[in-house]
Design an enzyme around this catalytic site. Sequence first.
Site, short mmCIF file in Angstrom:
data_model
loop_
_atom_site.label_atom_id
_atom_site.label_comp_id
_atom_site.label_asym_id
_atom_site.label_seq_id
_atom_site.Cartn_x
_atom_site.Cartn_y
_atom_site.Cartn_z
N ASP A 186 0.96 -1.26 0.29
CA ASP A 186 0.08 0.15 -0.02
C ASP A 186 0.84 1.58 0.30
OD1 ASP A 186 -1.86 -2.12 -0.05
OD2 ASP A 186 -2.35 -1.66 1.89
N LYS A 192 -6.55 -4.86 -3.24
CA LYS A 192 -7.68 -5.83 -1.77
C LYS A 192 -8.29 -4.98 -1.29
CE LYS A 192 -3.46 -3.96 1.83
NZ LYS A 192 -4.02 -3.34 2.29
N CYS A 210 -1.97 -2.59 7.70
CA CYS A 210 -2.03 -3.02 6.48
C CYS A 210 -0.67 -4.24 6.69
CB CYS A 210 -1.29 -2.72 5.55
SG CYS A 210 -3.59 -1.62 5.38
N1 TIU Z 1 -2.80 0.23 4.15
C1 TIU Z 1 -2.77 0.64 5.74
O1 TIU Z 1 -2.45 0.55 6.51
N2 TIU Z 1 -4.34 1.38 5.46
C2 TIU Z 1 -4.83 1.91 6.65
O2 TIU Z 1 -5.47 2.38 6.57
N3 TIU Z 1 -3.68 2.07 7.82
C3 TIU Z 1 -3.75 3.28 8.49
O3 TIU Z 1 -3.23 3.19 9.84
N4 TIU Z 1 -4.91 3.85 8.58
#
Ligand code: TIU
Length: 228
Positions: free
Chosen positions: A29, A134, A167
Amino acid sequence: MKLPSILSVAAEPYSFDLMPAASALLIIDMQRDFLEPGGFGSSLGNDVSQLRRTIGPNQKLLAAWRALGLMVLHTREGHRADLGDLPPSKKARGQGTIRIGDPGPMGRLLVRGEPGHGIIPELAPLPTEVVIDKPGKGAFFSTALDGILRVSNIRQLIVTGVTTEVCVHTTIREANDRGYDCLVPSDCVGSYFPEFQTVGLAMIKAQGGLFGWVTESASILTALGPVA
Ligand code: TIU
């Protein structure tokens, strides 16, 4: 140059026996929505600058991994344009003024195909690399990731990206339950919260490596040797 079948990487709680042919770099991500102002991350009230220190180390590790011809996968968190894969509970969470699917400066928040959903240009995937879309926090939930890794005989994952306790953690936990070994370079993962970064990494390597191993990208590069 042919790599040895096993390379020892200095790590905690003990050294990691990296098998290059059975390992993949999984970058979680690294999207504009999390790393740039105006995206989903900042809509939740986070300071996105906390994550940007991970970009340089990820670029270096990615370049080395690519130079060796090893497998690279990228993930993106996001939802269908019709939000049919967005649980109402996830949309409601955070009580932000703008929420997933709403328009923002980088397009609709966390929606596939919007500018904010894209991976940051510094780590843009090559056409030959796998990109996993995802809908959840974990990269295995509701995706083809496990099948893709099994077809390529991958058993070990170098997991990088953001955020450490969300994530990255969820993906590592999912990977463990599916039998993968995970190695996490601490400088290549980031959290909006310094205390979560520290504790998140500690949790991975605790109890003799309950969820995996923690190292630094320099230790992986050292193990890979001069080609990297
Ligand atoms: N990719 C991921 O970690 N999604 C999140 O929403 N992370 C946060 O820390 N909010």
